[in-house]
Structures are given as C-alpha cells and as structure tokens.
Design a protein around this motif. Structure first.
Motif, PDB file in Angstrom:
ATOM      1  N   ALA A 121       0.834  -1.210   0.000  1.00 31.31           N
ATOM      2  CA  ALA A 121       0.000   0.000   0.000  1.00 31.31           C
ATOM      3  C   ALA A 121       0.863   1.252   0.000  1.00 31.31           C
ATOM      4  CB  ALA A 121      -0.919  -0.016   1.219  1.00 31.31           C
ATOM      5  N   ILE A 122       1.928   1.257   0.804  1.00 32.10           N
ATOM      6  CA  ILE A 122       2.807   2.432   0.849  1.00 32.10           C
ATOM      7  C   ILE A 122       3.460   2.673  -0.506  1.00 32.10           C
ATOM      8  CG2 ILE A 122       4.935   3.338   1.872  1.00 32.10           C
ATOM      9  CD1 ILE A 122       4.154   1.906   4.459  1.00 32.10           C
ATOM     10  N   VAL A 123       3.944   1.587  -1.134  1.00 27.10           N
ATOM     11  CA  VAL A 123       4.608   1.730  -2.437  1.00 27.10           C
ATOM     12  C   VAL A 123       3.626   2.230  -3.490  1.00 27.10           C
ATOM     13  CG1 VAL A 123       5.752   0.469  -4.284  1.00 27.10           C
ATOM     14  CG2 VAL A 123       6.341  -0.002  -1.898  1.00 27.10           C
ATOM     15  N   ILE A 124       2.440   1.647  -3.530  1.00 22.16           N
ATOM     16  CA  ILE A 124       1.459   2.039  -4.552  1.00 22.16           C
ATOM     17  C   ILE A 124       1.007   3.481  -4.356  1.00 22.16           C
ATOM     18  CG2 ILE A 124      -0.872   1.588  -5.407  1.00 22.16           C
ATOM     19  CD1 ILE A 124      -0.354  -1.385  -4.789  1.00 22.16           C
ATOM     20  N   ILE A 125       0.740   3.860  -3.104  1.00 24.19           N
ATOM     21  CA  ILE A 125       0.295   5.233  -2.845  1.00 24.19           C
ATOM     22  C   ILE A 125       1.391   6.224  -3.206  1.00 24.19           C
ATOM     23  CG2 ILE A 125      -0.388   6.855  -1.030  1.00 24.19           C
ATOM     24  CD1 ILE A 125      -2.580   4.922  -1.869  1.00 24.19           C
ATOM     25  N   ALA A 126       2.646   5.879  -2.876  1.00 23.84           N
ATOM     26  CA  ALA A 126       3.752   6.789  -3.190  1.00 23.84           C
ATOM     27  C   ALA A 126       3.894   6.984  -4.703  1.00 23.84           C
ATOM     28  CB  ALA A 126       5.049   6.236  -2.599  1.00 23.84           C
ATOM     29  N   TRP A 127       3.835   5.909  -5.488  1.00 21.89           N
ATOM     30  CA  TRP A 127       3.933   6.025  -6.939  1.00 21.89           C
ATOM     31  C   TRP A 127       2.718   6.754  -7.513  1.00 21.89           C
ATOM     32  CZ3 TRP A 127       7.791   5.677 -10.165  1.00 21.89           C
ATOM     33  CH2 TRP A 127       8.938   4.948  -9.782  1.00 21.89           C
ATOM     34  N   GLY A 128       1.545   6.484  -6.966  1.00 20.45           N
ATOM     35  CA  GLY A 128       0.367   7.197  -7.447  1.00 20.45           C
ATOM     36  C   GLY A 128       0.455   8.691  -7.214  1.00 20.45           C
TER      37      GLY A 128
END
Length: 386
Positions: A121-128
């Motif tokens: 979740a952290i990785v996806i939110i950061a890239w988004g």
C-alpha cells in the motif's frame, strides 16, 4: 473541567465500542460520503450548468468501500484510490481537496492488514502520488495526510495488542490467584485432618486403655486421663491457629506452625500415652530445609503415627530422620499388621504424598518387604538443592 469533559467522551466511546462492526463501518462510509459531497453543495457550478454526474459517482465510489474495511482493508484501499484517480477524468467537477474514504482505508490498512499488504500500500500510494499530483504543494499535503493516516493505524494496532497482552496477563493472574486459593484450601484441609485425626486417635487409644489401667492403680488411670486432656488441648490450640488464618485472610497468622524441631516432642507425646512405644533416631549432618518442607516433615510423621495408632496394632514404631543422602529422608516403620485401612476421608497416605510433592520431594508407603509391618518414607530436599 477536563474531568467533566472526559466523562461524557468516555461514555460515548464505550457505547460506540458496543455497536456491531457493520453499523460502525456503515456510519463511517456515510460520513465520508457526506464529506465528499459537501463541495457539490457548498460551491456553485459553472454558469448555466450543473455538476457532472461522474463527479457524484466518484464520490460514492471512494466512500462506499469503507463498509468492507475490516474484511478487505487492502483491496478497499485500492478501490478507493482508483476511484479517486478517476476523478481527474471528470471535467468541470468541484474541487476535492481530500479523499476521506481513501484516508479511512489507509488507516485500516495500517491497523489491520498483514505486513506485505502494508508495504504494498505504501509503495502504490507513493507512486500514485508521484504520477497524478499536479504540484509540489499538493504532493506535500498528500504525503502528510497519508503518513498521518498510516501512523494512526499502526498506533491503533499497537494499542490493541497492548490491551490484548494486558487482558491475557490479567487472566493469567486471576488463574494464579484461583490456583493459590485452591492450594491454600487444600493445605488447610490437610492440616485440619492431621490435627483432628492425631488428637482423636490419642484420645481413643487412652480411653480404650482406661478400663485396663483402672485395675493397675489410680496413678495409671490418672495418667491416661491427663494424656486425653493434653491431646485435646493440643488439637484445640492448632485448630485455633488455623481458624485464625482463615479469619485474617491468609498470611498474617500463618505462623507458628509445627516444624522439624517439634518432632521429638510429638514422638514423646505419642510414646508416653502408653498405646505404642515410639523411638526416634537422627543420623547424618543436618541441613537446612525450607519452611514448607519443615512443616511437611512434621505432618508426615504425625500422620504416619496416627495411622499406626488407628490401624496397625503395632508393638513398636521407629521414626528415623536421615540426612546422610544430602536431603532429609523421613521414615516411619512399625511392626504391625503391614497394611493401613482407609480412614473414610481418603486423606491419610494421599495427604503424606501431597505434602512431600508440594515442597519438591516424594513419598512412598507400603508393607515392609522383608517382614511384618508397614513403612512410610518421604524424601524432602534441603533449601540449597531447591
């Protein structure tokens, strides 16, 4: 003032905790939806036009997944984020500074999701955020909000784990208290059995010998009555101490209890009453027993002598205290019938074994292998060995 405010807040929090989870999550979803729809009400649409339907649909799609936040926290976050990203495709919609449903989803991921889902979740939110953010100011504000939501979720999870540990510890302590109370009741029951059985056995033996002693002279009869009175007084004194412990609630009146040093007096009292002669022998270098072991040694000898007087019809009894093996070996041997009948309470020999085991020792009882008689033997550890 703080206390006056904290009281109603605590009452409200307690009532919320009692609500079914689906009710709480539905309330959160409706609150998030109301907040997402607020810009559609507070702001005016472009002149001569209305807000696009797609904007309303996105607000609903971001908020409604909150209902499933407990069962699927990670996938609920992904659904909310995809819906929020789709808002960029809605032309002329009101400005939406915060996506409340997605923030609730991030809190739930931090609080309930497994580790791999939290990292994903952290990785996806950061890239988004890197791809869809239009300005540095918006990116900084989003990073702060996402971080705060995740940190609050982790803090909530830590608090719940702490509460769980405290509850388990309280349950463990409650069980320990129950076990301690059970052990104390068992100890008191054994003490009362030993005291009453020993005292009554002496009085019965002297009373039965009374008619015979009457013919041998008044002095012998008077001695028998004195032995009966002494046995009764000793039993009453010990019972008073036990009852005093019960009334005081435990430890304050627990002492004095009979110890190893009182065994010679016990042997002398039993031997002098005329029912059976008892000999005491001590060998080896005496060590130091724990307080429980000292009481156990006395009670074991007392119960063994009581059984001899009640059942064995012995001519002689030997009590041996042997320190030569490092620990204390307590042995009571008689030359009676070689078997001990039950006393109706099931506490005689069982009580001896329980006392020995309770202080880290062991006890055996049975007929003498090479002749007529019965033997009780207990091994009690010294304090250093414990």
């Amino acid at each position: 003032m703080v206390t006056a405010v904290a009281g109603p807040l605590a009452a409200v929090a307690d009532r919320l905790r009692r609500l079914p989870p689906v009710v709480v999550d539905s309330g959160l979803a409706l609150a998030a939806l109301a907040a997402q729809l607020a810009p559609f009400v507070s702001a005016d649409p472009p002149a001569g036009r209305s807000w696009p339907v797609g904007g309303y649909l996105v607000a609903v799609a971001v908020s409604l997944p909150v209902i499933l936040r407990r069962r699927f926290p990670f996938w609920m976050l992904m659904a909310s984020e995809l819906a929020a990203a789709a808002y960029t495709l809605v032309p002329d919609g009101p400005r939406q500074p915060l996506w409340y449903g997605a923030l609730i989803a991030m809190f739930t991921v931090g609080a309930r999701a497994p580790r791999w889902q939290r990292i994903s979740a952290i990785v996806i939110i950061a890239w988004g955020a890197f791809i869809f953010t239009g300005s540095l100011e918006t990116a900084a504000r989003g990073a702060l909000l996402w971080t705060a939501a995740y940190a609050m979720g982790r803090a909530w999870a830590s608090r719940q784990e702490h509460v769980r540990i405290l509850q388990e510890r309280a349950l463990h302590l409650e069980r320990e208290r129950e076990l301690e109370a059970e052990r104390e009741r068992s100890r008191i029951a054994r003490d009362m059995h030993d005291i009453l059985a020993h005292g009554v056995s002496i009085m019965i033996a002297q009373a039965e010998a009374g008619p015979v002693l009457m013919g041998k002279g008044p002095e012998r009869a008077e001695a028998a009555f004195d032995a009966i009175a002494a046995a009764g007084r000793d039993a009453m004194g010990q019972l008073r101490r036990i009852l005093g412990v019960l009334e005081a609630g435990g430890e304050s009146l627990r002492a004095p209890q009979p110890t190893l040093a009182d065994i010679p007096e016990l042997v002398e009292r039993v031997s002098s009453n005329g029912s059976v002669p008892v000999t005491l022998t001590v060998s080896g270098n005496p060590g130091k027993l724990t307080a429980d072991a000292e009481i156990a040694a006395y009670r074991i000898v007392q119960e063994a002598l009581t059984n001899v007087m009640k059942h064995a019809r012995a001519r002689t009894v030997t009590v041996a205290l042997d320190w030569s093996g490092g620990d204390l070996a307590v042995t009571v041997v008689d030359d009676g019938d070689g078997a001990v009948a039950g006393d109706g309470l099931g506490r005689g020999l069982n009580g001896i074994r329980e006392r020995a085991v309770s202080c880290g020792g062991s006890a055996t009882a049975g007929a003498v292998p090479d002749g007529r008689g019965f033997r009780v033997r207990a091994l009690l550890p010294v304090a250093a060995a414990r």
